[in-house]
Each structure stands twice: as structure tokens, then as C-alpha cells.
Design a protein around this motif. Structure first.
Motif, PDB file in Angstrom:
ATOM      1  N   PHE A 163       0.817  -1.204   0.000  1.00  0.00           N
ATOM      2  CA  PHE A 163       0.000   0.000   0.000  1.00  0.00           C
ATOM      3  C   PHE A 163       0.858   1.264   0.000  1.00  0.00           C
ATOM      4  CE2 PHE A 163      -3.270  -3.002   1.550  1.00  0.00           C
ATOM      5  CZ  PHE A 163      -4.112  -2.857   0.476  1.00  0.00           C
ATOM      6  N   GLU A 164       1.988   1.175   0.680  1.00  0.00           N
ATOM      7  CA  GLU A 164       2.893   2.324   0.609  1.00  0.00           C
ATOM      8  C   GLU A 164       3.327   2.553  -0.831  1.00  0.00           C
ATOM      9  OE1 GLU A 164       6.295   2.229   3.139  1.00  0.00           O
ATOM     10  OE2 GLU A 164       5.062   1.862   4.904  1.00  0.00           O
ATOM     11  N   GLU A 165       3.616   1.454  -1.469  1.00  0.00           N
ATOM     12  CA  GLU A 165       4.048   1.559  -2.846  1.00  0.00           C
ATOM     13  C   GLU A 165       2.911   2.104  -3.711  1.00  0.00           C
ATOM     14  OE1 GLU A 165       7.117  -0.459  -3.983  1.00  0.00           O
ATOM     15  OE2 GLU A 165       6.377  -1.333  -5.844  1.00  0.00           O
ATOM     16  N   CYS A 166       1.722   1.683  -3.385  1.00  0.00           N
ATOM     17  CA  CYS A 166       0.562   2.181  -4.126  1.00  0.00           C
ATOM     18  C   CYS A 166       0.503   3.705  -4.055  1.00  0.00           C
ATOM     19  CB  CYS A 166      -0.734   1.611  -3.539  1.00  0.00           C
ATOM     20  SG  CYS A 166      -1.145   0.033  -4.246  1.00  0.00           S
ATOM     21  N   ASP A 167       0.796   4.241  -2.879  1.00  0.00           N
ATOM     22  CA  ASP A 167       0.766   5.699  -2.747  1.00  0.00           C
ATOM     23  C   ASP A 167       1.698   6.336  -3.767  1.00  0.00           C
ATOM     24  OD1 ASP A 167      -1.006   5.518  -0.754  1.00  0.00           O
ATOM     25  OD2 ASP A 167       0.430   5.784   0.876  1.00  0.00           O
ATOM     26  N   ASP A 168       2.894   5.771  -3.846  1.00  0.00           N
ATOM     27  CA  ASP A 168       3.857   6.321  -4.803  1.00  0.00           C
ATOM     28  C   ASP A 168       3.349   6.164  -6.228  1.00  0.00           C
ATOM     29  OD1 ASP A 168       5.380   6.843  -2.685  1.00  0.00           O
ATOM     30  OD2 ASP A 168       6.888   5.290  -3.048  1.00  0.00           O
ATOM     31  N   LEU A 169       2.814   4.982  -6.492  1.00  0.00           N
ATOM     32  CA  LEU A 169       2.361   4.716  -7.856  1.00  0.00           C
ATOM     33  C   LEU A 169       1.210   5.638  -8.225  1.00  0.00           C
ATOM     34  CD1 LEU A 169       2.549   0.835  -7.672  1.00  0.00           C
ATOM     35  CD2 LEU A 169       4.019   2.320  -9.009  1.00  0.00           C
ATOM     36  N   MET A 170       0.321   5.851  -7.262  1.00  0.00           N
ATOM     37  CA  MET A 170      -0.809   6.732  -7.534  1.00  0.00           C
ATOM     38  C   MET A 170      -0.302   8.146  -7.804  1.00  0.00           C
ATOM     39  SD  MET A 170      -3.415   4.803  -7.578  1.00  0.00           S
ATOM     40  CE  MET A 170      -4.830   5.855  -7.646  1.00  0.00           C
ATOM     41  N   GLU A 171       0.766   8.486  -7.120  1.00  0.00           N
ATOM     42  CA  GLU A 171       1.301   9.824  -7.346  1.00  0.00           C
ATOM     43  C   GLU A 171       1.856   9.960  -8.763  1.00  0.00           C
ATOM     44  OE1 GLU A 171       3.606  11.413  -4.095  1.00  0.00           O
ATOM     45  OE2 GLU A 171       4.645  12.724  -5.506  1.00  0.00           O
ATOM     46  N   VAL A 172       2.542   8.905  -9.189  1.00  0.00           N
ATOM     47  CA  VAL A 172       3.060   8.915 -10.558  1.00  0.00           C
ATOM     48  C   VAL A 172       1.907   9.061 -11.543  1.00  0.00           C
ATOM     49  CG1 VAL A 172       4.176   7.504 -12.319  1.00  0.00           C
ATOM     50  CG2 VAL A 172       5.074   7.520  -9.992  1.00  0.00           C
ATOM     51  N   LEU A 173       0.881   8.297 -11.256  1.00  0.00           N
ATOM     52  CA  LEU A 173      -0.282   8.304 -12.132  1.00  0.00           C
ATOM     53  C   LEU A 173      -0.905   9.698 -12.175  1.00  0.00           C
ATOM     54  CD1 LEU A 173      -1.885   6.293 -13.776  1.00  0.00           C
ATOM     55  CD2 LEU A 173      -3.237   5.774 -11.764  1.00  0.00           C
ATOM     56  N   SER A 174      -1.025  10.265 -11.017  1.00  0.00           N
ATOM     57  CA  SER A 174      -1.659  11.572 -10.937  1.00  0.00           C
ATOM     58  C   SER A 174      -0.822  12.643 -11.643  1.00  0.00           C
ATOM     59  CB  SER A 174      -1.845  11.914  -9.462  1.00  0.00           C
ATOM     60  OG  SER A 174      -2.157  13.240  -9.316  1.00  0.00           O
ATOM     61  N   THR A 175       0.488  12.562 -11.437  1.00  0.00           N
ATOM     62  CA  THR A 175       1.359  13.512 -12.133  1.00  0.00           C
ATOM     63  C   THR A 175       1.199  13.355 -13.634  1.00  0.00           C
ATOM     64  OG1 THR A 175       2.916  13.142 -10.344  1.00  0.00           O
ATOM     65  CG2 THR A 175       3.722  14.359 -12.239  1.00  0.00           C
ATOM     66  N   GLY A 176       1.146  12.097 -14.068  1.00  0.00           N
ATOM     67  CA  GLY A 176       0.988  11.843 -15.493  1.00  0.00           C
ATOM     68  C   GLY A 176      -0.307  12.423 -16.023  1.00  0.00           C
ATOM     69  N   LEU A 177      -1.366  12.230 -15.259  1.00  0.00           N
ATOM     70  CA  LEU A 177      -2.662  12.760 -15.699  1.00  0.00           C
ATOM     71  C   LEU A 177      -2.613  14.274 -15.824  1.00  0.00           C
ATOM     72  CD1 LEU A 177      -5.201  10.587 -13.693  1.00  0.00           C
ATOM     73  CD2 LEU A 177      -5.084  10.844 -16.154  1.00  0.00           C
ATOM     74  N   ASP A 178      -1.984  14.888 -14.838  1.00  0.00           N
ATOM     75  CA  ASP A 178      -1.876  16.344 -14.901  1.00  0.00           C
ATOM     76  C   ASP A 178      -1.100  16.786 -16.137  1.00  0.00           C
ATOM     77  OD1 ASP A 178      -3.355  16.860 -12.690  1.00  0.00           O
ATOM     78  OD2 ASP A 178      -1.653  16.787 -11.316  1.00  0.00           O
ATOM     79  N   ASP A 179      -0.021  16.049 -16.395  1.00  0.00           N
ATOM     80  CA  ASP A 179       0.780  16.395 -17.571  1.00  0.00           C
ATOM     81  C   ASP A 179      -0.039  16.255 -18.839  1.00  0.00           C
ATOM     82  OD1 ASP A 179       2.906  17.018 -16.070  1.00  0.00           O
ATOM     83  OD2 ASP A 179       4.042  15.176 -16.448  1.00  0.00           O
ATOM     84  N   LEU A 180      -0.779  15.160 -18.910  1.00  0.00           N
ATOM     85  CA  LEU A 180      -1.608  14.955 -20.097  1.00  0.00           C
ATOM     86  C   LEU A 180      -2.603  16.090 -20.257  1.00  0.00           C
ATOM     87  CD1 LEU A 180      -2.613  11.193 -20.312  1.00  0.00           C
ATOM     88  CD2 LEU A 180      -0.960  12.451 -21.679  1.00  0.00           C
ATOM     89  N   GLN A 181      -3.191  16.432 -19.127  1.00  0.00           N
ATOM     90  CA  GLN A 181      -4.219  17.464 -19.184  1.00  0.00           C
ATOM     91  C   GLN A 181      -3.634  18.797 -19.637  1.00  0.00           C
ATOM     92  OE1 GLN A 181      -6.024  18.593 -15.456  1.00  0.00           O
ATOM     93  NE2 GLN A 181      -8.022  18.685 -16.447  1.00  0.00           N
ATOM     94  N   ASN A 182      -2.417  19.049 -19.189  1.00  0.00           N
ATOM     95  CA  ASN A 182      -1.807  20.319 -19.563  1.00  0.00           C
ATOM     96  C   ASN A 182      -1.071  20.244 -20.893  1.00  0.00           C
ATOM     97  OD1 ASN A 182      -2.716  21.233 -17.116  1.00  0.00           O
ATOM     98  ND2 ASN A 182      -0.825  20.668 -16.075  1.00  0.00           N
ATOM     99  N   GLY A 183      -1.212  19.119 -21.559  1.00  0.00           N
ATOM    100  CA  GLY A 183      -0.568  18.994 -22.856  1.00  0.00           C
ATOM    101  C   GLY A 183       0.931  18.772 -22.772  1.00  0.00           C
ATOM    102  N   ASN A 184       1.422  18.414 -21.579  1.00  0.00           N
ATOM    103  CA  ASN A 184       2.853  18.181 -21.456  1.00  0.00           C
ATOM    104  C   ASN A 184       3.212  16.708 -21.576  1.00  0.00           C
ATOM    105  OD1 ASN A 184       3.117  20.869 -20.915  1.00  0.00           O
ATOM    106  ND2 ASN A 184       2.918  20.580 -18.711  1.00  0.00           N
TER     107      ASN A 184
END
Lengths: 742, 156
Positions: A9-30
Motif C-alpha cells: 500500500f505504501e508503494e501504491c501511494d507512490d504509484l498513484m502519485e506517478v499516475l496523478s502527475t501523469g494525468l496532470d501532464d496529459l491534461q496540460n498537454g505536457n
């Protein structure tokens, strides 16, 4: 097992963060290909880990999500706004599933069903393979499952453990980064040998090889050298192994190959490496043909010994399949961004370290002080050594402090979800803008900000933003913007949340406050007084109690939470333009530059960040006003003078300030005043010691520190020493409520 | 970590640290006591109740020192070199109690604690959990949770 679970679950937190960062990047066209790859790997790892703990719903959902990402990666679909929105909801739901699994909660059966359906519609599961994946996703499944009676494979109970040392099929680690392709000279060399389990589950290597053929030009050769006579072999060993060479089609990457073997990855030994066929054009790397496993681990590549090797690794955390053993990629220098290697450390240990270093710094200061009192010549070797010690302990302290500091990104990402959810519930369209999410803040502080920020955001969405129609009528874009911003400012962390909504309806607020008896109709209230009514307990301006806010907890709760952190909250609102709330927090545990002063024999520290100028007694041009109020004339401006001793209750009002030194300070708001003190001693670095830990917060005092002689000196909270507009100095401390939020 | 659990764990027998303020004897459960130190000067706190003498430095930790005598309504203690500070850990906070002298560590029967006499003032009732009778003296058991400075300045 629970350790493994925690780790997952700790690892999940990190993974979710990666995912979230990626989503933000996608959304911002980066976003680029690597963004999507990283997201894919995260979801995949969560799915894999979920498999180990039998989290079926999680696996199911992650799988559908993964399919979408896969299609996105292979450019079958495009990341249009609708899809990004879907992925955001998927992210949220995945988060819920992970949380539910962590806390062993059930979430409603139909929760996320529509998201799942949408995902499946975007990327229908292919070739019926999807269903198998669920069963199979766990490379570490054997840690939890027994292998069943029908597979009588012999004495090794963990026989079909993932031969992770060799296999390393998990695409999560960056080593699995896409290899340089496209120049036509790189090929993949794939060594594959099947465990008996592969056959007993009905898989057929031939089918896998055929699937590979879709990815490029495949040459297969089988190694029959180990084949035993049938009588000797029994069913326990499968002796065939294959070597395949794949000249990939454009865009085919190692992950794609691994994916072909995904369903069988726990029942085979798979080794993928790059080789160069034909001539190597641009490389002076002769041994692109790989470092063998022996470099990293004693894992020979025959199936049976692989099992032994696996047995050794069995105690490894299941949630960390990414044991970096097979570095299948030679150092081509391309694309292999090194992963920041991290370790997980118990926070208590870090705190202990920080405390010890803090004491070291104090001892060092004490040593230096006693050295100064000794008749030692200034350039002796002793003082030189002490100078070095000072530098070292300073650096040590800085490094240790940096351990606790974490970027607020994680916190902001959680908040971005709150914006999505609450705007959905409120039927408003809102987006979140994050600025300064790399600002580092003490971890404890970020954790304790979750609640108040959540509440503030709900408030902004619910009460701040107008409906789309109203916004258009007001000439604003239909979509509202919630801006979350973090920055370091004058030694504090400032986090501000602003919306571009309607602003505070002061008439309404006042009416409600009157109806609730908080103020009287005849009270003369300034705009900021009215705004601050929002912080009064039990205040709610929503006409109807909505699902979002107005559950009886008001901004008063937010404020007391922030105060408990030693922070202050500030509210500004402009009708029609929006509202912004600013939280200013101390950098706890930090070292600070301060001016040491004395008042009535007590030592106090005034933070240097707020200090603008010092005036020795007699230098100042002091003017008297009634009731003993005094002003300092500086460059044509009259600044209020606050006698620090009086403000802190150390003495009665002084009849004159002739013997007092003055410190000119400037607060966060830009307002200035002068503090009268008895003596200015020196400027020095001090270690901040919180007062709340063993006592409680004290008005006018930010924290304490320990001086070189072991005595405690209090650190003055300069902002509270600057009279707010229209407030007298006394109300400043007594009527703290007003001063805090004004 | 209330007394209750500590006391149950040691069944009926508990150890107490007894000390004196003026002529009266008081005690704390030894589980709360971290250490006992001689008087050191403290840093005065602004806007603090009078019974909070100030802050002291205990090996790098900053903790408040309370004049227990004043807190109990027995008059202000004038600290002298013989005065003692009992460092106690209560409700996750460390605090120093300024007392006249520490007398003893005693083992008592939990059940022997008698209720505080009815004659008590409000303050006695709030701060004294009960009394142990030792020969011809009585030792007053302090209610550590009540005695701590109350958070009256911050709404927490």
C-alpha cells in the motif's frame, strides 16, 4: 504478511502519485510517450500487487484502466479531454479501491461500475485474454496461494513462485524503458523456458511465439539438449528452452514483448535482451549483448535452478516485484534516466536523528561560547577546529532537515481530486490550477493540512464558485478555476487557495450573523470584520445544507486546525472577482536566523526575516500620542512602536523609550512597526523548538530556542506584533481572534 | 496510557513517588515520572498562568515548569537551590513540577487509596484523586490529567 501488505500500500501511494502527475501532464498537454508509459507501469504494478492479495475488484478495475492506457500508448486512441476526464475519474476510483483494500472496507458494489463500463467501452478487452489476466496478474501469487493438489511437482512447495530473479517481467522499473528502436539495427534476444506449471495451465509456447510474430520478425530455435528420456523426466520438469530473436517492428518495445508473456510470467523463465544484428552504426559499445545475470545475482538460467534462486528471494516483499536484477539494457546512454533510489524510513527514526543533530548544534554553540571565554588565541588550531565543527554541524543539520521536507505535490494532488469530486456533486464545472507544488514542507505539516484544505476547497466550490449560467452572465468563462499555490515566503510556508467566484456576499453574511446573534444590527463592521464572521463557529451561508459543506463544521474548524499548526489564516474577497484564503505556516524544526535581544533580563529572538533595520537608543525620532502610544518617524512615515516587554506582559508601560533600542520589522502583509527592546545582543542562528509539543501556543511567541548557555530564549512572532489597521496594540494580543484573521 | 491501565498491569501493587510541598505530602504514580532534577532557572513565559513558572531546557527539549504549590492553591514557591523539579510525562506531554523535596518511592496497595475527604474545596476535589495513609501521615495522590495546564488559550 501484513508487512508485505503495508509495503504494497505504501508503494501504491507512490504509484498513484506517478499516475496523478501523469494525468496532470496529459491534461496540460505536457504528456509524451514516457508519461503514458509511466502511467501504464503504475497501474500495472498496482494490478500486480493487488493480485498477490486477492483484491479482485482492484485487479479488475486496474486491468480495464490498463487497457485504456495501453491503447493510448499504442496510439489507438487519443487523449482527448473526454478521455482525460474519464481517466481522472478512473484514477479517483482506483484510489478508492486501494483505500478500501487498505482499510478492509467494502465499497458499494456498483461504485465505479459506470467508470468501468466506460473504460471497457474505450478499450474492449482483447482476445478474451483479459479474463485470464485477473487470475494471473500476480507475479507473487505463490506467496499467498498454495499450488493445489493437482500439480504434484515435487518437494518444493513454492515451485511456481515467480522466478523473479530471472524473470523480472514487471514493466514497472525504469529499466524496462522503451529501448531505442526504429533504426532497424537493434533486435531483441529472448530466452524462454517454461516451467511445468505453464503446461499444466494449458498454455502453449507456440501460441506465445506466434503472438510475438505480430511484433516483428521472429526467429525461433529450440534447445533440446536437456531433454531427458521420458521415463526419467516424469512430469516434473520441462526441459525445452527456446532462444528467439525478434527484429521488432517500428514502435515495438520491450514492454510489448513482456506483455505477450504476461499471462505466463510466473510460470516461465524469460530473459529479454537487446542485441545488435547487422552492423552497429553509431555505437562503440561492443557488448550490447547483455550483462548476464551472473553479474547481479547467482541465478543461472535453467528452469530448475531458477526455482532455487526464487526460493531465496521469496522473503522479498511481494509488493516489490521490481527487484533490480536483470538489467536487460546495456548502457546505451539513451533514455535510461536513473531512478531516484529511495528507501523507506520510519518517521520516528528521522525525528530522533533531527533531535540529536539539534542537540549537537547546541552543544557546538556551547563549546564555542566557553572557548570564547578562555584565553585562547584566535588563530590557534583549536579555534580552527571549532570553526570546522561549526561548518560541519551546520551542513549536517541542513541535510537532516531536508529529510523531512517533502514537496506538497502529493497533498495538492489529493486536493485536485477534491475539486473534481465536489464540483461534480455541486453540479459546477471547476478546474484546479496548482502552482509551486514542488515547494517543500515538513511532512507532518502536509499531513495535517489535508483536512483543513479539503474543507476550504469544498467551501470554495460550494459557496465561492457560481453556477455556469451565472458565470456566463457575469462575463466569466463557464468553468471556474480554483487555484492552489504554495511558496516559501519570509521564512514561512504560504499556501493560498483562491477561486474566481462571486466573492463573499457581505450583505448576506451580515444578515445571517445577525440572525444567529453573532453581531448586532447596530454594530459597525468593516468589510474584513464581516469576512471574518465566516470563521465564527457554526456559521454557514448556504441557503440549504448541501452535501458538500454546511455539515455543521465551519471555517472555524479550519482556523483552529491551522492555528494548532502554528499557522494563521487570512481571507480576502472581492465581490465578483473571487475569494482567496491564505494559510501561512511556520517551517517547523527549521533553523532560523534571529536577532538576540534582551528585555527585563529575559532573552528573546526576533526573526531576521522580518527585520528591516535596527536603531540604537537615542537614534530614533519618537513621537508621543495619547495613552502612551508612540510612533516612530521614519522617512516621512509614522510607524507604531510596540514595546515588546509590555506586549508580552514582562513590564508595565515605560515612561519613555530613551534607553530602548528599536527594531524595525515588516510583516507578511507589508505593514511595518518598530519593536522597543532593552538591548540588542547579536545576530545568530537558532534552532526552533516548538512550544506546542509540551505546552501550548503562546500569543506573540512563535517558538523557543536554546541558547549557547543552555538557557531558553523565546522567538517573537513578529506578525502578531504589528498592530493591524485600526486595532490598538492591546487588542492585538487580547483579542487574538481578530488579529489572527484580519 | 491512563493510570488505570498502568495500575491494572501491576495488579494491585503500584509504586509511587512521594514528595512534599510545605508540610503536605503528595505522590505521583512512578509510571509518569521520567526523572528528578535540581532547580534550574527557567525562562518566563508571557501570557501564561501564574503557576507556570517558565520553560526549562531538558537536554534539548523545551518543557514548561509548573509551580505545583501554586497550582494546588498552597502559595507561591520561591525556588531555592534545594527545590526539586520532577519531570513527568503526562498525556504525551513532558512537564516539570516544582516541589520542595522528594521524599521516597513507596509501594502501595492500589486498593488502599481512600477517597478524598468530603471537606474538600473545589480545587482539592479536582486535583487530588485520593489519599494513602502512611503511619500517621497521609499522602495525597495527584490527578495528573487535571493538574496539567489547560489549553485555555488555543481552541485545540
Amino acid at each position: 504478511m501484513s508487512d508485505l501488505r503495508d509495503m504494497f500500500f505504501e508503494e501504491c501511494d507512490d504509484l498513484m502519485e506517478v499516475l496523478s502527475t501523469g494525468l496532470d501532464d496529459l491534461q496540460n498537454g505536457n504528456g509524451d510517450a514516457e508519461t503514458i508509459n509511466a502511467m501504464f507501469r503504475s497501474v500495472h504494478s498496482i494490478k500486480g500487487g493487488g493480485g498477490a492479495f486477492g483484491l479482485d475488484r482492484l485487479i479488475n478495475f486496474a486491468h480495464a484502466f490498463e487497457n485504456v492506457l495501453e491503447d493510448l500508448r499504442s496510439e489507438k486512441i487519443e487523449a482527448d479531454p473526454a478521455l482525460i476526464a474519464l481517466m481522472f475519474s478512473s484514477f479517483d476510483h482506483l484510489n478508492d479501491l486501494v483505500d478500501a483494500a487498505r482499510d478492509d472496507n467494502d465499497i458499494a458494489e456498483d461504485a465505479g461500475a459506470s467508470i468501468l463500463a466506460d473504460l471497457k467501452q474505450v478499450s474492449p478487452p482483447e482476445n478474451g485474454g483479459a479474463d485470464e489476466v485477473e487470475v494471473d496478474s500476480a507475479d507473487f501469487m505463490p506467496l499467498t496461494l498454495d499450488i493445489g493438489g493437482d500439480n504434484d511437482f515435487g518437494p518444493l512447495p513454492d515451485f511456481d513462485l515467480p522466478p523473479s530473479l530471472d524473470l523480472e517481467a514487471d514493466p514497472a522499473p525504469p529499466m524496462a524503458d522503451p529501448l531505442p528502436t526504429g533504426d532497424g539495427i537493434n533486435a531483441f534476444s529472448i530466452e524462454f523456458s517454461a516451467d511445468p506449471g505453464l503446461y499444466s495451465r494449458g498454455h502453449d509456447p507456440a501460441l506465445l511465439f506466434r503472438a510475438l510474430a505480430d511484433l516483428g520478425d521472429v526467429t525461433v530455435s529450440a534447445d533440446t539438449g536437456n531433454v531427458l528420456a521420458l521415463a526419467e523426466a516424469g512430469d516434473a520438469l520441462s526441459a525445452l528452452s527456446w532462444t528467439l530473436q525478434l527484429i521488432p517492428n517500428d514502435g515495438v518495445e520491450e514492454d510489448d514483448i513482456r506483455e505477450v508473456f504476461e499471462f505466463v510470467e510466473s510460470q516461465c523463465v524469460l530473459e529479454i535482451s537487446t542485441t545488435v544484428v547487422e552492423k552497429a552504426a553509431d555505437t562503440d559499445l561492443p557488448e550490447l549483448a547483455l550483462p548476464t545475470l551472473a553479474d547481479e545475482a547467482p541465478a543461472p538460467d535453467e528452469a530448475d535452478t531458477a526455482v532455487d534462486a526464487t526460493a531465496q528471494t521469496a522473503p522479498q516483499p511481494a509488493a516489490k516485484p521490481a527487484i533490480k536484477v536483470v538489467e536487460a539494457k546495456p548502457a546505451t546512454g539513451k533514455k535510461s534516466e536513473p531512478r531516484n533510489s529511495t528507501i523507506r524510513v520510519d518517521l520516528d527514526r528521522v525525528d530522533r536523528l533531527i533531535n540529536l543533530v539539534g542537540e549537537l548544534v547546541i552543544s557546538e554553540a556551547m563549546l564555542r561560547q566557553s572557548m570564547n571565554e578562555l584565553p585562547v588565541s584566535a588563530n590557534s588550531s583549536v579555534s580552527e577546529a571549532i570553526g570546522q565543527l561549526k561548518t560541519l554541524s551546520g551542513v549536517l543539520q541542513e541535510s537532516v532537515m531536508a529529510i523531512r521536507a517533502q514537496p506538497v505535490r502529493g497533498l495538492f494532488q489529493r486536493m485536485s481530486r477534491i475539486v473534481r469530486e465536489s464540483s461534480r456533486t455541486a453540479g459546477k464545472d471547476a478546474r484546479m490550477l496548482m502552482i509551486g507544488d514542488s515547494t517543500e514542507v515538513d511532512k507532518t505539516v502536509t499531513e495535517r493540512l489535508v483536512e483543513p484544505l479539503t474543507h476550504m476547497i469544498r467551501n470554495s466550490v460550494d459557496h465561492g464558485l457560481e453556477t455556469a449560467e451565472d458565470r456566463i452572465k457575469a462575463g466569466k468563462p463557464a468553468q471556474g478555476t480554483i487555484k492552489l499555490e504554495a511558496a516559501h515566503r519570509s521564512g514561512r510556508v504560504v499556501i493560498s487557495l483562491s477561486d474566481d467566484g462571486a466573492g463573499i456576499n457581505r450583505v448576506k453574511v451580515r444578515k445571517i450573523a445577525e440572525s444567529k446573534g453573532l453581531v448586532r444590527p447596530e454594530d459597525d463592521l468593516t468589510d474584513s470584520d464581516i469576512d471574518n464572521l465566516l470563521f465564527r463557529p457554526g456559521f454557514s451561508t448556504a441557503d440549504s445544507i448541501s452535501e458538500l459543506s454546511g455539515r455543521g463544521v465551519g471555517l472555524d474548524v479550519v482556523r483552529s486546525e491551522i492555528q494548532a499548526l502554528g499557522g494563521r489564516i487570512n481571507l480576502q474577497s472581492e465581490p465578483g472577482k473571487g475569494t482567496s484564503m491564505t494559510i501561512s505556516l511556520p517551517l517547523t524544526l527549521a533553523v532560523m536566523e534571529g536577532m538576540l535581544v534582551t528585555i527585563e533580563g529575559e532573552s528573546l529572538v526576533v526573526p531576521t526575516v522580518a527585520l528591516r533595520e535596527t536603531l540604537q537608543p537615542g537614534q530614533a525620532n519618537v513621537h508621543e500620542f495619547c495613552e502612551g502610544d508612540r510612533g516612530l518617524s521614519m522617512g516621512g512615515e509614522i510607524l507604531p512602536i510596540v514595546d515588546l516587554g509590555e506586549a508580552l506582559g514582562f513590564r508595565r508601560q515605560l515612561s519613555n523609550l530613551d534607553n530602548q533600542a528599536l527594531l524595525l520589522i515588516e510583516g507578511e502583509s507589508g505593514r511595518r512597526s518598530a519593536l522597543a527592546v532593552d538591548n540588542i545582543i547579536e545576530q545568530r542562528e537558532v534552532v526552533i523548538k516548538g512550544l506546542e509539543q509540551n505546552y501550548q501556543s503562546i500569543p506573540g511567541i512563535a517558538a523557543a530556542t536554546i541558547l549557547g548557555n543552555g538557557k531558553i530564549a523565546l522567538i517573537v512572532d513578529t506578525d502578531q506584533m504589528i498592530p493591524a489597521a485600526g486595532k490598538s496594540q492591546l487588542s492585538l494580543l487580547k483579542g487574538q481572534e481578530h488579529a489572527e484573521v484580519a | 496510557m491512563s493510570d488505570q491501565t498502568t495500575e491494572e498491569q501491576t495488579e494491585d501493587r503500584i509504586e509511587i513517588v512521594s514528595f512534599t510541598i510545605g508540610e503536605q505530602a503528595f505522590c505521583l504514580n512512578i509510571g509518569h515520572v521520567l526523572e528528578i532534577r535540581g532547580w534550574t532557572s527557567t525562562t518566563t513565559l508571557p501570557h501564561a498562568p501564574e503557576y507556570v513558572v517558565g520553560m526549562m531546557n531538558l537536554r534539548g527539549a523545551v518543557l514548561p515548569v509548573m509551580d505545583l504549590s501554586l497550582r494546588l492553591g498552597l502559595g507561591k514557591t520561591v525556588p531555592e537551590s534545594r527545590s526539586v523539579i520532577i519531570i513527568a510525562h503526562i498525556d504525551k506531554k513532558s512537564v516539570g513540577f516544582l516541589v520542595d523535596a522528594v521524599s521516597n518511592i513507596l509501594t502501595v496497595n492500589q486498593a488502599d487509596m481512600q477517597p478524598t475527604p468530603e471537606v474538600s474545596s473545589a480545587r482539592t476535589a479536582a486535583f487530588i484523586r485520593g489519599v494513602y495513609t502512611m503511619d500517621d501521615t497521609i499522602v495525597r495522590a495527584i490527578d495528573v490529567h487535571q493538574i496539567m495546564p489547560q489549553d485555555n488559550l488555543v481552541a485545540a
